[in-house]
Design a protein around this motif. Sequence first.
Motif, short mmCIF file in Angstrom:
data_model
loop_
_atom_site.label_atom_id
_atom_site.label_comp_id
_atom_site.label_asym_id
_atom_site.label_seq_id
_atom_site.Cartn_x
_atom_site.Cartn_y
_atom_site.Cartn_z
N ASP A 17 0.47 -1.41 0.59
CA ASP A 17 0.04 0.05 -0.05
C ASP A 17 1.28 1.53 0.42
N GLU A 18 1.60 1.04 0.83
CA GLU A 18 2.14 2.34 1.13
C GLU A 18 3.21 2.66 -0.42
N VAL A 19 4.13 1.34 -1.12
CA VAL A 19 4.44 1.64 -2.04
C VAL A 19 3.65 1.82 -3.59
N LYS A 20 2.76 2.01 -3.13
CA LYS A 20 1.40 3.05 -4.38
C LYS A 20 1.79 4.47 -4.29
N ALA A 21 2.67 5.64 -3.68
CA ALA A 21 3.06 6.75 -3.77
C ALA A 21 3.45 7.08 -4.76
N PRO A 22 3.47 8.18 -5.52
CA PRO A 22 4.08 8.14 -6.11
C PRO A 22 6.09 8.39 -5.40
N ASN A 23 6.60 7.65 -7.21
CA ASN A 23 8.10 7.94 -6.26
C ASN A 23 8.71 7.28 -5.04
N ALA A 24 7.70 6.37 -4.89
CA ALA A 24 7.85 5.47 -3.37
C ALA A 24 9.38 4.28 -4.53
N SER A 25 9.72 4.08 -2.93
CA SER A 25 11.17 2.25 -3.51
C SER A 25 10.84 1.83 -2.10
N PHE A 26 10.88 0.35 -2.43
CA PHE A 26 11.15 -0.65 -0.90
C PHE A 26 12.75 -0.46 -0.83
N LEU A 27 13.24 -0.03 0.86
CA LEU A 27 14.48 -0.62 1.04
C LEU A 27 14.59 -1.26 1.76
N ALA A 28 15.52 -1.99 1.41
CA ALA A 28 15.73 -3.66 2.02
C ALA A 28 17.59 -3.01 2.64
N GLY A 29 18.62 -4.19 2.75
CA GLY A 29 19.69 -3.24 3.04
C GLY A 29 20.62 -1.90 3.10
N GLY A 30 19.95 -2.37 2.05
CA GLY A 30 19.97 -0.10 1.26
C GLY A 30 21.42 0.07 0.93
N THR A 31 22.33 -1.30 0.52
CA THR A 31 23.52 -0.71 0.16
C THR A 31 23.94 -0.86 -1.29
N ASN A 32 22.52 -0.98 -2.02
CA ASN A 32 22.33 -0.32 -3.35
C ASN A 32 21.51 0.88 -3.72
N LEU A 33 20.61 0.80 -3.32
CA LEU A 33 19.79 1.92 -3.43
C LEU A 33 20.32 3.37 -2.68
N VAL A 34 20.82 3.56 -0.52
CA VAL A 34 21.28 4.11 -0.58
C VAL A 34 22.77 5.47 -1.35
N ASP A 35 23.77 4.50 -1.72
CA ASP A 35 24.15 4.88 -2.79
C ASP A 35 24.17 5.12 -3.86
N LEU A 36 23.65 5.56 -4.76
CA LEU A 36 22.36 5.47 -5.61
C LEU A 36 21.69 7.16 -5.46
N MET A 37 21.61 7.13 -4.41
CA MET A 37 20.19 7.80 -3.55
C MET A 37 21.47 9.23 -3.22
N LYS A 38 22.71 9.13 -3.02
CA LYS A 38 23.79 10.02 -2.66
C LYS A 38 24.06 10.57 -4.31
N TYR A 39 24.09 9.42 -4.58
CA TYR A 39 24.64 10.13 -6.43
C TYR A 39 24.04 10.60 -7.53
N ARG A 40 22.50 10.56 -6.36
CA ARG A 40 22.00 11.20 -7.46
C ARG A 40 21.68 11.03 -8.41
N VAL A 41 21.70 9.24 -8.06
CA VAL A 41 21.13 8.60 -9.68
C VAL A 41 19.54 8.20 -9.31
N GLU A 42 19.55 8.08 -8.59
CA GLU A 42 17.65 7.46 -7.55
C GLU A 42 17.97 8.82 -6.50
N GLN A 43 16.65 9.07 -7.05
CA GLN A 43 15.88 10.39 -6.38
C GLN A 43 14.95 10.04 -5.61
N PRO A 44 13.98 8.76 -4.69
CA PRO A 44 12.62 8.31 -4.44
C PRO A 44 12.79 8.83 -3.88
N THR A 45 11.11 10.00 -3.53
CA THR A 45 10.84 10.68 -2.64
C THR A 45 9.56 10.14 -1.32
#
Length: 339
Positions: A17-45
């Motif tokens: 239900d939560e992930v239906k929000a526009p531009n939402a992503s699941f967070l698991a270990g964060g070891t890839n997603l958070v890196d890509l957010m720091k580099y501004r490659v991924e920008q989930p809100t």
Amino acid sequence: MNSFAYRRATSSAQALDEVKAPNASFLAGGTNLVDLMKYRVEQPTELVDINHLPLAQVTQTPDGGVSIGALVRNSDLANHELIRTNYPLLSQALLSGASPQLRNMATTGGNLLQRTRCYYFMDVSFAHCNKRQPGSGCDALQGYNRIHAIVGQTDKGPESGETCIATNPSDMNVAMAALEATVEVQSAQGKRSIPFAEFHRLPGSEPQLDTTLRPGELITAVTLPKPRFAKNAFYLKARDRNSYAFALVSVAAGLEMEGGTIRSAGIAMGGVAHKPWRVPEAEAALAGKPADAASFGRAAEVLLRGAHGYEYNQFKVELAKQTIVRALTLASQGTSEIA
Ligand SMILES: Cc1cc2nc3c(=O)[nH]c(=O)nc-3n(C[C@H](O)[C@H](O)[C@H](O)COP(=O)(O)OP(=O)(O)OC[C@H]3O[C@@H](n4cnc5c(N)ncnc54)[C@H](O)[C@@H]3O)c2cc1C
Ligand code: SF4
């Protein structure tokens, strides 16, 4: 890093239900997603933290296989008794990836979806990357393409919106492909099972898509069929450093043997294509053949049919051939002790 909302889900229904929000992503270990957010490659809100869902179990299935929850950490999976004993190929592949600290955080679901390490994708100061910015072109094609693909890539010129020569960087995925895993997913519409060969994609005309997962789908588990390669398996990873480096080329090789004859084989390659590279004809070519250099060389030719490199990665074609033959040879000699 962009600012984002954080929500912690405690049930799959809540997460979906939560992930239906526009531009939402699941967070698991964060070891890839958070890196890509720091580099501004991924920008989930919005980040939907799934770490509290009950998906961290490894269990035997009624057909003699195993079900691996999406939140099982890479180190727990590699060291699980069922996996070490029945699927040593998977243990070996996991233990060859990243560092102990990263493996303690990285999850099965997150590893399946980790994104390419193409330098031009990871650095937003490069303007042309069809995976990051669909339709913008590909800076890697005429750039420093040492780690890039040699099979299955799309190369229609640096300005084409279809070009992508990126590779899938995961070690775990290569073993999962050779073991013929299935990915179990859930969405608001229900559950479905995706055979591993259909989970990751070749770039084709939509290089921005890495997998066939639909928006909002949650990976719940990966299942493996009854083990076939416990006695004869080897994961061989060729890389620039002995540890803590991604594969230039890797091979997951599993053999079912009867004396010196191969009954069946499972082979997949990493570091060479947009997805774990598996060619069923190469496995079929080994069935009923003696486990010798001639058989392994023929399988390598079939696996690498049509392979070609670019300015900086031509060496990968020969490296891949030799890695396939070596991995099959080592597998035929028996599964080695897992560290
Ligand atoms: C320095 C470094 C070196 C590394 N070396 C290697 C290596 O040699 N070999 C290797 O294989 N890997 C390597 N890795 C990559 C590492 O294995 C991955 O970052 C990790 O597996 C990702 O898992 P995660 O749980 O942290 O995913 P996350 O970063 O949390 O998520 C990754 C993506 O998956 C999505 N996601 C996660 N879980 C689910 C789910 N259940 N359902 C749907 N979507 C989901 C997220 O939304 C996100 O888009 C390295 C990483 C680093 C930082
Ligand atoms: S190879 Fe793919 S990921 Fe890399 S720059 Fe080209 S389009 Fe982007």
